[in-house]
Enzyme design. Structure first.
Site, short mmCIF file in Angstrom:
data_model
loop_
_atom_site.label_atom_id
_atom_site.label_comp_id
_atom_site.label_asym_id
_atom_site.label_seq_id
_atom_site.Cartn_x
_atom_site.Cartn_y
_atom_site.Cartn_z
N GLU A 252 -13.88 27.45 44.90
CA GLU A 252 -12.50 27.86 45.16
C GLU A 252 -12.25 28.06 46.65
OE1 GLU A 252 -10.06 27.87 43.12
OE2 GLU A 252 -10.95 27.95 41.14
N ARG A 256 -9.59 25.69 48.59
CA ARG A 256 -8.36 26.36 49.05
C ARG A 256 -8.43 26.72 50.53
NH1 ARG A 256 -5.88 29.66 43.91
NH2 ARG A 256 -7.32 28.84 42.37
N ASP A 385 -13.58 18.05 35.56
CA ASP A 385 -12.46 17.28 36.12
C ASP A 385 -12.62 16.72 37.54
OD1 ASP A 385 -12.33 19.91 37.03
OD2 ASP A 385 -10.27 20.27 36.41
N GLU A 519 -1.09 19.85 37.51
CA GLU A 519 -1.70 18.54 37.18
C GLU A 519 -0.75 17.49 36.61
OE1 GLU A 519 -3.01 21.50 36.36
OE2 GLU A 519 -4.70 21.60 37.75
C1 DMJ Z 1 -6.41 24.14 41.39
O1 DMJ Z 1 -6.94 25.24 42.04
C2 DMJ Z 1 -7.20 22.91 41.66
O2 DMJ Z 1 -6.42 21.83 41.36
C3 DMJ Z 1 -8.47 22.86 40.88
O3 DMJ Z 1 -9.20 21.70 41.10
C4 DMJ Z 1 -8.21 23.01 39.41
N1 DMJ Z 1 -7.14 23.82 39.07
C5 DMJ Z 1 -6.26 24.47 39.94
C6 DMJ Z 1 -4.81 24.35 39.54
O4 DMJ Z 1 -4.59 24.20 38.21
#
Ligand code: DMJ
Length: 625
Positions: A252, A256, A385, A519
């Site tokens: 994260e 971010r 994912d 998404e």
């Molecule tokens: C985001 O923080 C990023 O896209 C992450 O890869 C997965 N999900 C959240 C948003 O849904």
């Protein structure tokens, strides 16, 4: 009165050694004033004589270089013949003449330059000086100079079509609403609770602060919200501190914070963002201190001690976490000149490529101690994912040179298609999850990013399958849109199922929420850019209206607990990714294609744009002294 002593009494702090000889001399009673004057005259005469002699010597350049600067004759190679005195002298004179000529040439060049070119030179010099002094700031990492080039498509024009223009303006207004309320009620904290009107803290960032500020930077920039961008920058300069006791999620914080800072640097060229990104990157490195080099999920930034999520199969690391660092870490090496970040990434690759993949699929869990898979769960949604996303984007970001990533991506998609993708009775294609060989016919909201990924990868697909990849993308986009369209709020649930007689609908209460996730909108954005089919803009606009109706509150935007309820209750969290991703993708959908063009920028998993690293690029110069 006692007679004056030869040496005066020393005062505290002054050693005997520091008492100078003149005070000794002039304190002696034997010299009276006239004698002192005479002595002074003799001294000054002597000194004048010495200096005069220097100026009257025949070759002053030789004296200056040979005596004052102790220069040695420069030998080109070890076998160069030794020069005698005369030759040395000629050699030095030659070099002086060359220096003069060089200076003259440069002056001439400058005279021939256009005023704009001269201005540009001055600007570059100033930036170099500023960069040098920023590098020398205490605590900041030592960074090489980078040649900052004007970013491609960082600033857009107003769309020509009035409806698109109005829609784009509406999305910018949404950003203002989200930002201003965060600023009013939660400034400096990670996120906003828009109903309680106070800050929201998430354990993902430990004691790090300012997640919304860092996540929003590039969205503010591309929307032309310059005052807000500058106040964010100022906060980062003064307050963004990584020297805290904090156990953070490596994934994260990378997508971010590191991603947000990198994008802000690439867009604005402001040195502070590069310095902070590299500083944070360095703090994350201890996470890779495992027997295999597969990083821990959690890292205590201060102590450098890592561990994994307690719920993860047998102490495993998570595929979507350690597999979603590549883009940011490659750029950290690029901007710091330090290969260690890229090396950590290539090691992860190596470990993965050594392992057998069940049916060609990548399980979500990998043990960092043994280097063996944990439970055989496979998902293109949560836990898996963005690993697939980063394989494709690693190839694209490398200017299509990273062939290994390309192969891994297309092989993985083939296995996913064979084993996970199914069609419902009603004709909706979906991506199921795989648990030890059994399919769970559920698709997460997170999985919906895959439509955009298939579309982005279609162009490079092997053996003329690009049309097929594009069709797959369109079908996933349609299914995900259906998951929105079949709800009362026109927003999609966290997960929807294709069993028990339902299609694209959540059946379990704990899967009905929507937390402002991007998404589905992300996929519509890619589909719009790559096909220009107007239905994708229409679907994007439906999402804007739904967000306004169900998620907008007086002090920001909130997630909702049940998308199937006419009057949903709010979860009271304005996620930082709403500003970083959801609003950015919407804005891009209603902008011309030359705003952050897809052949130049690669969006990280948090929608932070990173430039393609061109084959011939050399962004870092040598370290400044
Ligand atoms: C985001 O923080 C990023 O896209 C992450 O890869 C997965 N999900 C959240 C948003 O849904």
């Amino acid at each position: 009165m006692p007679p004056p002593t030869l040496l005066p009494f020393t005062t505290p702090g002054i050693s005997r050694k520091s008492v100078n000889s003149s005070s000794v001399l002039f304190n002696r009673p034997a010299f009276r004033l006239t004698e002192k004057f005479l002595l002074l005259l003799v001294f000054s005469g002597f000194i004048t004589l010495c200096f005069g002699a220097i100026f009257f010597l025949p070759d002053s350049s030789k004296l200056l270089s040979g005596v004052f600067f102790h220069s040695q004759p420069v030998s080109v190679s070890g076998s160069a013949p030794k020069l005698d005195g005369r030759e040395l002298e000629a050699d030095k004179l030659n070099r002086i003449r060359e220096d003069h000529e060089k200076a003259l040439r440069e002056a001439k060049d400058t005279l021939h330059k256009l005023p704009d070119e001269i201005k540009q030179d001055i600007k570059e010099q100033k930036e170099k000086v500023a960069q040098d002094s920023a590098n020398k700031r205490e605590g900041a990492p030592r960074l090489p100079n980078v040649v900052f080039r004007k970013p491609v498509g960082a600033i857009g024009r107003e769309p020509a079509d009035p409806e698109t223009r109005d829609r784009q303006a509406k999305i910018k207004e949404m950003m203002k609403h989200a930002w201003e309320n965060y600023k009013r009620y939660a400034w400096g904290s990670n996120e906003l609770k828009p109903l309680s009107k106070r800050h929201h803290s998430s354990s993902l960032f430990g004691n790090f602060q300012g997640a919304t500020i860092v996540d929003a930077l590039d969205t503010l920039y591309i929307m032309g919200m310059h005052d807000e961008f500058n106040e964010a920058k100022e906060w980062i300069e003064k307050n963004l501190d990584f020297n805290v006791h904090a156990e953070v999620s490596v994934f994260e914080v990378t997508i971010r914070f590191v991603g947000g800072l990198l994008s802000a640097f690439y867009l604005s060229g402001e040195e502070v963002f590069r310095a902070k990104a590299v500083e944070l990157g360095e703090k994350l490195l201890p996470a890779f201190n495992t027997p295999t080099g597969i990083p821990w999920a959690l890292l205590n930034i201060k102590s450098g001690i890592g561990r994994n999520w307690p719920w993860a199969s047998g102490g495993s690391s998570i595929l979507a976490e350690f597999g979603t660092l590549h883009l940011e870490f490659m750029h950290l090496s690029q901007l710091s000149g330090n290969p260690v970040f890229a090396e950590k990434m290539m090691n992860i690759r190596k470990v993965l490529n050594r392992l057998d993949k069940p049916q060609g699929l990548y399980p979500n869990y990998l043990n960092p101690n043994s280097g063996q898979w944990g439970q055989h769960h496979v998902s293109v949604g949560g836990l898996g994912d963005s690993f697939y996303e980063y394989l494709l984007k690693a190839w694209l970001m490398s200017d299509k040179t990273d062939e290994e990533a390309r192969k891994m991506y297309y092989d993985a998609v083939q296995a996913i298609e064979t084993h996970l993708i199914r069609k419902s009775n009603g004709g909706l294609k979906y991506i199921a999850e795989w648990k030890g060989g059994l399919l769970e016919h559920k698709m997460g909201h997170l999985t919906c990013f895959a439509g955009g990924m298939f579309a982005l990868g279609a162009d490079g697909a092997p053996e003329e399958t690009s049309g097929h990849h594009m069709e797959l993308a369109a079908e996933i986009a349609r299914t995900c849109h259906e998951s929105y369209d079949r709800s009362a709020t026109k927003l999609g649930p966290e997960a929807f199922r294709f069993d028990g007689g339902v299609e694209a609908i959540a059946t379990r209460q704990n899967e009905k929420y929507y937390i402002l996730r991007p998404e589905v909108i992300e996929t519509h954005m890619y589909m719009w850019r790559l096909t220009h089919d107007p239905k994708y803009r229409q679907w994007g606009w439906e999402a804007v209206q739904a967000l306004e109706k169900s998620c907008r509150v007086a002090a920001g935007y909130s997630g909702i607990r049940d998308v199937y309820s006419d009057q949903p209750t709010h979860d009271d969290v304005q996620q930082s990714f709403f500003l970083a991703e959801t609003l950015k993708y919407l804005y891009l959908m209603f902008s011309d294609d030359d705003l952050l063009p897809l052949d130049h920028w690669i969006f990280n998993s948090e929608a932070h744009p990173l430039p393609v690293i061109r084959k011939d690029s050399q962004p870092v110069e040598k370290l400044t002294e």
